[in-house]
Design an enzyme around this catalytic site. Structure first.
Site, PDB file in Angstrom:
ATOM      1  N   LYS A  35     -65.076  -6.563 -28.934  1.00 42.50           N
ATOM      2  CA  LYS A  35     -64.746  -7.332 -30.143  1.00 42.50           C
ATOM      3  C   LYS A  35     -63.664  -6.608 -30.938  1.00 42.50           C
ATOM      4  O   LYS A  35     -63.385  -5.425 -30.685  1.00 42.50           O
ATOM      5  CB  LYS A  35     -66.000  -7.540 -30.977  1.00 42.50           C
ATOM      6  CG  LYS A  35     -66.580  -6.265 -31.564  1.00 42.50           C
ATOM      7  CD  LYS A  35     -67.938  -6.519 -32.204  1.00 42.50           C
ATOM      8  CE  LYS A  35     -68.521  -5.227 -32.750  1.00 42.50           C
ATOM      9  NZ  LYS A  35     -69.913  -5.408 -33.210  1.00 42.50           N
ATOM     10  N   ARG A 130     -79.378  -9.903 -40.644  1.00 44.90           N
ATOM     11  CA  ARG A 130     -78.008 -10.395 -40.582  1.00 44.90           C
ATOM     12  C   ARG A 130     -78.098 -11.730 -39.836  1.00 44.90           C
ATOM     13  O   ARG A 130     -78.255 -12.761 -40.455  1.00 44.90           O
ATOM     14  CB  ARG A 130     -77.122  -9.348 -39.898  1.00 44.90           C
ATOM     15  CG  ARG A 130     -75.750  -9.229 -40.481  1.00 44.90           C
ATOM     16  CD  ARG A 130     -75.003  -8.007 -39.971  1.00 44.90           C
ATOM     17  NE  ARG A 130     -75.013  -7.845 -38.517  1.00 44.90           N
ATOM     18  CZ  ARG A 130     -74.293  -6.955 -37.856  1.00 44.90           C
ATOM     19  NH1 ARG A 130     -73.483  -6.135 -38.514  1.00 44.90           N
ATOM     20  NH2 ARG A 130     -74.358  -6.852 -36.552  1.00 44.90           N
ATOM     21  N   TYR A 256     -47.093  11.888 -54.448  1.00 45.66           N
ATOM     22  CA  TYR A 256     -47.489  11.094 -55.613  1.00 45.66           C
ATOM     23  C   TYR A 256     -48.696  11.711 -56.306  1.00 45.66           C
ATOM     24  O   TYR A 256     -49.636  12.174 -55.657  1.00 45.66           O
ATOM     25  CB  TYR A 256     -47.885   9.686 -55.172  1.00 45.66           C
ATOM     26  CG  TYR A 256     -46.720   8.825 -54.744  1.00 45.66           C
ATOM     27  CD1 TYR A 256     -45.702   8.499 -55.623  1.00 45.66           C
ATOM     28  CD2 TYR A 256     -46.677   8.316 -53.452  1.00 45.66           C
ATOM     29  CE1 TYR A 256     -44.645   7.689 -55.226  1.00 45.66           C
ATOM     30  CE2 TYR A 256     -45.631   7.502 -53.041  1.00 45.66           C
ATOM     31  CZ  TYR A 256     -44.610   7.191 -53.936  1.00 45.66           C
ATOM     32  OH  TYR A 256     -43.584   6.396 -53.538  1.00 45.66           O
ATOM     33  N   MET A 304     -47.345   5.472 -48.192  1.00 44.37           N
ATOM     34  CA  MET A 304     -47.267   4.359 -47.255  1.00 44.37           C
ATOM     35  C   MET A 304     -46.742   4.791 -45.889  1.00 44.37           C
ATOM     36  O   MET A 304     -47.255   4.386 -44.847  1.00 44.37           O
ATOM     37  CB  MET A 304     -46.384   3.243 -47.824  1.00 44.37           C
ATOM     38  CG  MET A 304     -46.285   2.041 -46.908  1.00 44.37           C
ATOM     39  SD  MET A 304     -45.142   0.797 -47.493  1.00 44.37           S
ATOM     40  CE  MET A 304     -46.121  -0.034 -48.711  1.00 44.37           C
TER      41      MET A 304
HETATM   42  C1  PLP Z   1     -70.673  -4.524 -32.445  1.00 41.97           C
HETATM   43  C2  PLP Z   1     -71.963  -4.801 -31.795  1.00 41.97           C
HETATM   44  C3  PLP Z   1     -72.451  -3.936 -30.814  1.00 41.97           C
HETATM   45  C4  PLP Z   1     -71.784  -2.623 -30.481  1.00 41.97           C
HETATM   46  O1  PLP Z   1     -72.113  -1.689 -31.486  1.00 41.97           O
HETATM   47  P1  PLP Z   1     -71.626  -0.169 -31.420  1.00 41.97           P
HETATM   48  O2  PLP Z   1     -72.245   0.460 -32.603  1.00 41.97           O
HETATM   49  O3  PLP Z   1     -70.125  -0.218 -31.539  1.00 41.97           O
HETATM   50  O4  PLP Z   1     -72.058   0.373 -30.136  1.00 41.97           O
HETATM   51  C5  PLP Z   1     -73.609  -4.291 -30.161  1.00 41.97           C
HETATM   52  N1  PLP Z   1     -74.265  -5.435 -30.472  1.00 41.97           N
HETATM   53  C6  PLP Z   1     -73.826  -6.281 -31.417  1.00 41.97           C
HETATM   54  C7  PLP Z   1     -74.589  -7.511 -31.716  1.00 41.97           C
HETATM   55  C8  PLP Z   1     -72.664  -5.994 -32.125  1.00 41.97           C
HETATM   56  O5  PLP Z   1     -72.238  -6.828 -33.056  1.00 41.97           O
END
Ligand code: PLP
Length: 364
Positions: A35, A130, A256, A304
């Site tokens: 993802k 969630r 800065y 930046m």
């Molecule tokens: C992102 C995610 C993972 C992976 O989690 P990590 O902490 O990056 O290993 C696994 N299961 C779900 C449902 C997720 O959203």
């Protein structure tokens, strides 16, 4: 010559980390979680190295299309399921497996016309609050799905809120086990932290683990453990060069807000890297940096396009010297992304995902 900043994605390290996660749960299959564009690495850039996984898990349908476009014919799992009814058409067309976490998604499935029944992962809310069905409502959801001609196999999944910390997973594991005990189907519970810390328990391993962050060479429970402890390797290097040198006298300041004041004569390297490259702006004086592979520190504020670093431990450094913001230096030294993230009050996850578009990326 382009600006000297450069990110590099390390295929060998991705392979190593994936193998490491497989070894932590040898009897389970592995979803490589890709993802967020493979945690900022780029799906297309990690694909070859991760094709030894049993499937790819992600949540954006466009990303699922990209994985199919790379020629992947194996499982792809949508971790949040579909967002609207017509997403199911893409699932049918591309053979995507999808999470089902709410009643609306079951309604949409019931109305979906398809020749091919879908493989679904019924998501249980075991305490994270969630996504997912509460224990009270899980079985009704399971029965509804089981009765649908649109549904083929039903697997069960849940997600832990504290696999990386002191609260642990026992309370959620207990709820999951109690609720699903007599339901058939494969199980998927463990993210990276649960796999590394808790997978001695076969119930935690289940049938599919879902590691993300560990595959990308960040320790999910840093600073309790670092990547060396978990035998993981950095998969992303962010490197640049010194483009200016200043010699400060006691009382001189840098950058800065004049947040750093020299108390002795000090040589400062100005590096072509700033928050517009994805370097965390909240990092302050003391954040670790490698110059020519030698560990030194950031001084002053991140701007930046530039940061300043203390050249005291690297007297030979000057214009053009290699600077490693995180990852591997040319001399073999390693700066884990987790250390930089900690200095900036964030996590390795966020730094990887925030690598800016303007940074050119190579794959080695
Ligand atoms: C992102 C995610 C993972 C992976 O989690 P990590 O902490 O990056 O290993 C696994 N299961 C779900 C449902 C997720 O959203």
């Amino acid at each position: 010559m382009p600006r000297p900043i450069q990110a590099t994605i390390h295929g060998e390290a991705l392979r190593h980390n994936l193998a490491r996660m497989r070894a932590a749960a040898p009897d389970a299959r592995v979803w490589a979680v890709v993802k967020a564009n493979a945690y900022g690495h780029g799906i297309e850039r990690v694909f070859e190295a991760l094709r030894g996984a049993d499937g790819f898990a992600l949540l954006d349908l466009l990303e699922a299309e990209r994985v199919r476009a790379l020629g992947w014919r194996g499982p792809i799992l949508l971790l949040e399921g579909v967002f609207e009814p017509r997403d199911l058409e893409l699932c049918s067309r591309l053979g995507l497996w999808h999470a089902v976490h709410c009643d609306a998604q079951i309604d949409w499935l019931a109305a979906h016309k398809t020749q091919v029944p879908h493989r679904v992962f019924l998501k249980m809310n075991s305490g994270m609050n969630r996504l997912g069905f509460t224990p009270q409502r899980l079985r009704a959801a399971w029965s509804r799905l089981d009765a649908l001609p649109q549904v083929d196999e039903i697997s069960l999944m849940t997600h832990f809120s504290d696999a990386d910390g002191p609260r642990g997973i026992a309370h959620q594991l207990h709820v999951f086990e109690e609720t699903t005990r007599d339901l058939p189907g494969e199980r998927s519970l463990a993210n990276s932290a649960a796999t590394l810390r808790h997978a001695a328990d076969p119930q935690v391993r289940g049938d599919w683990i879902r590691p993300g962050i560990a595959v990308y060479g960040s320790a999910p429970d840093f600073p309790e453990h670092d990547i060396a402890h978990w035998q993981l390797q950095p998969t992303m290097t962010l490197a640049s060069r010194v483009i200016g040198v200043q010699t400060l006298q006691p009382g001189d300041t840098v950058g800065y807000g004049s947040s750093f004041t020299a108390d002795a004569p000090v040589r400062i390297g100005v590096v072509a890297c700033g928050y517009a490259d994805g370097y965390p702006r909240h990092c302050t004086t003391g954040t670790p940096v490698l110059v020519e592979g030698v560990r030194t520190r950031l001084v002053g504020r991140v701007s930046m396009d530039m940061i300043a670093v203390d050249l005291t431990p690297v007297p030979q450094a000057g214009l053009g010297s290699e600077v490693t913001l995180w990852g591997h230096a040319g001399n073999g030294a390693v700066l884990p992304i987790d250390e930089v993230a900690k200095s900036g009050g964030t996590l390795g996850y966020e730094l990887m995902c925030a690598l800016a578009l303007r940074v050119p990326v190579a794959v080695d």
